[in-house]
Design a protein around this motif. Sequence first.
Motif, PDB file in Angstrom:
ATOM      1  N   MET A   1       1.042  -1.010  -0.588  1.00 54.33           N
ATOM      2  CA  MET A   1      -0.277  -0.529   0.065  1.00 54.33           C
ATOM      3  C   MET A   1       0.435   1.363   0.184  1.00 54.33           C
ATOM      4  N   ALA A   2       1.855   1.024   0.798  1.00 50.71           N
ATOM      5  CA  ALA A   2       2.700   2.129   0.768  1.00 50.71           C
ATOM      6  C   ALA A   2       3.351   2.290  -0.860  1.00 50.71           C
ATOM      7  N   ARG A   3       4.131   1.665  -1.176  1.00 48.40           N
ATOM      8  CA  ARG A   3       3.793   1.087  -3.165  1.00 48.40           C
ATOM      9  C   ARG A   3       2.884   2.307  -3.682  1.00 48.40           C
ATOM     10  N   LEU A   4       1.623   1.295  -3.225  1.00 50.70           N
ATOM     11  CA  LEU A   4       0.865   2.259  -4.351  1.00 50.70           C
ATOM     12  C   LEU A   4       0.562   3.731  -3.951  1.00 50.70           C
TER      13      LEU A   4
ATOM     14  N   ASN B   1       2.619   6.161  -2.815  1.00 47.35           N
ATOM     15  CA  ASN B   1       3.887   6.400  -3.102  1.00 47.35           C
ATOM     16  C   ASN B   1       3.598   7.033  -4.548  1.00 47.35           C
ATOM     17  N   ILE B   2       2.845   5.889  -5.827  1.00 39.32           N
ATOM     18  CA  ILE B   2       2.825   6.445  -7.167  1.00 39.32           C
ATOM     19  C   ILE B   2       1.599   7.146  -7.106  1.00 39.32           C
ATOM     20  N   ILE B   3       0.110   7.029  -6.605  1.00 40.87           N
ATOM     21  CA  ILE B   3      -0.551   8.243  -6.666  1.00 40.87           C
ATOM     22  C   ILE B   3      -0.860   9.160  -5.725  1.00 40.87           C
ATOM     23  N   PHE B   4      -0.204   9.249  -4.603  1.00 38.80           N
ATOM     24  CA  PHE B   4      -0.142  10.148  -3.743  1.00 38.80           C
ATOM     25  C   PHE B   4       1.472  10.643  -3.380  1.00 38.80           C
ATOM     26  N   PRO B   5       2.240  10.993  -4.776  1.00 34.78           N
ATOM     27  CA  PRO B   5       3.662  11.298  -4.181  1.00 34.78           C
ATOM     28  C   PRO B   5       3.478  12.582  -3.307  1.00 34.78           C
ATOM     29  N   LYS B   6       2.862  13.355  -3.644  1.00 35.27           N
ATOM     30  CA  LYS B   6       3.321  15.062  -3.017  1.00 35.27           C
ATOM     31  C   LYS B   6       2.548  14.572  -1.384  1.00 35.27           C
ATOM     32  N   TRP B   7       2.424  13.208  -0.782  1.00 28.81           N
ATOM     33  CA  TRP B   7       1.586  13.700   0.180  1.00 28.81           C
ATOM     34  C   TRP B   7       1.978  12.166   1.621  1.00 28.81           C
TER      35      TRP B   7
ATOM     36  N   LEU C   1      -4.088  -0.715   5.666  1.00 24.66           N
ATOM     37  CA  LEU C   1      -4.570  -1.067   4.443  1.00 24.66           C
ATOM     38  C   LEU C   1      -4.543   0.268   4.016  1.00 24.66           C
ATOM     39  N   LEU C   2      -4.614   1.733   4.728  1.00 26.35           N
ATOM     40  CA  LEU C   2      -5.403   3.127   4.323  1.00 26.35           C
ATOM     41  C   LEU C   2      -3.961   4.484   4.010  1.00 26.35           C
ATOM     42  N   VAL C   3      -3.763   4.094   5.987  1.00 24.71           N
ATOM     43  CA  VAL C   3      -3.216   5.595   6.402  1.00 24.71           C
ATOM     44  C   VAL C   3      -1.905   4.621   5.787  1.00 24.71           C
ATOM     45  N   PRO C   4      -0.895   4.004   5.480  1.00 25.31           N
ATOM     46  CA  PRO C   4       0.289   3.911   4.836  1.00 25.31           C
ATOM     47  C   PRO C   4       0.372   4.518   3.348  1.00 25.31           C
ATOM     48  N   LEU C   5      -0.544   4.412   3.022  1.00 31.81           N
ATOM     49  CA  LEU C   5      -0.949   4.914   0.972  1.00 31.81           C
ATOM     50  C   LEU C   5      -0.033   6.760   1.668  1.00 31.81           C
ATOM     51  N   CYS C   6      -0.148   7.404   2.669  1.00 31.39           N
ATOM     52  CA  CYS C   6       0.251   8.912   2.899  1.00 31.39           C
ATOM     53  C   CYS C   6       2.175   8.308   3.773  1.00 31.39           C
ATOM     54  N   ILE C   7       2.065   7.494   5.361  1.00 32.06           N
ATOM     55  CA  ILE C   7       2.796   7.468   6.111  1.00 32.06           C
ATOM     56  C   ILE C   7       2.554   5.851   5.838  1.00 32.06           C
TER      57      ILE C   7
END
Length: 263
Positions: A73-76, A78-84, A144-150
Motif C-alpha cells: 500500500m505504501a508503494r501504491l 508513492n505512485i498515486i499520492f507522491p506529494k502526500w 491498508l489506508l494510512v500507509p498510502l501516506c505514512i
Amino acid sequence: MKRIKKASFLTKSRDWIRALFVLAFYGMVLIPHLSGYPGYEMETEFVVMGSILIFGPWFCGWACPFGNASYFMARLGNIIFPKWQFQIPNKYHKVASFLKYGLLFYFVGLMILQGVNYFGDHMQMYQTNGFTQFYIKFKHVAVLLVPLCIPRFFCKYLCFQKGGYNLLNRILPVSKIIRLSEVCINCRKCDRVCPMQLQPSQHHYIVGNDCLSCFNCLDKDICPPNKKALNLQVWGKKRSPIQFGLLVLGIYILFTMLCLYFL
C-alpha cells in the motif's frame, strides 16, 4: 526521505515472497471470513515465534501478511499520492514507537488475567472486549489506508507483536546488522532506505531495534562496494541477505506444513 528503494535482485525476490503471503492470507483467511465462511490460515504462531527466536525478525520483513500488505500500500501511495508522502519527524517518531509496547503490556495482561490463548484463534482474542474489537477494526485501516501516506505506520507504532519480537531479539540476539564504523563514510544512504527510520549509520549494530530484516540497507546498491560497512550476522557468522532470506523461507514453510498437519 526515500524509504522505498529501487528494485534489485534482492528486493524483487523478497517482494514476490511478500506478495505470495499477502495473497494467501487475504484470499484464504480474511475474504472467506468476511463472507461468512471459515478460512484456512496458512500460519501458526508456534512457527512464527520459533522463527523469531532462531532467525531474528525475518518473519516481519518477509512473511507477515499485515506488514507486507502495508508495504505494498505504501508503494501504491508513492505512485498515486507522491506529494502526500509523510514521515513522522524522528524526535516524535521515537516517542510514538513506544506505543506498541503499551499495547503489548495490555494484551499480555489480557492473556494472563482472562486466559486468552494467543496461540489459538486470534479472532477470539480480538473479540474479548470493546477495546480489542476496536483495535482489530482499526488495524485494517492502519495497514491498508494510512500507509498510502505514512509508510509502515502499523508496524512502527501499533503492532504489539513487533514490540514483543523486539524484546525477544534483545534477549536472544541471534540476528544482527553490524556497522563497521572504521570503514563507514557516513553517506547515510542506508538511512534513506530504512522503512522503520532506524538510521543504521548512527548505530554500531542493530538488534531488537524495530528492524524488519528487509535488508534494504544491506543491498549491493546502498553501501559503497569498496566499503561494505554494513553486514548481516546470524549466530555470530556473516551471511548473505538473499541466501539467508530464501533459506529461512524454505524452513518456515516446511515447519508450518508440519505444524498444520500434526497439530
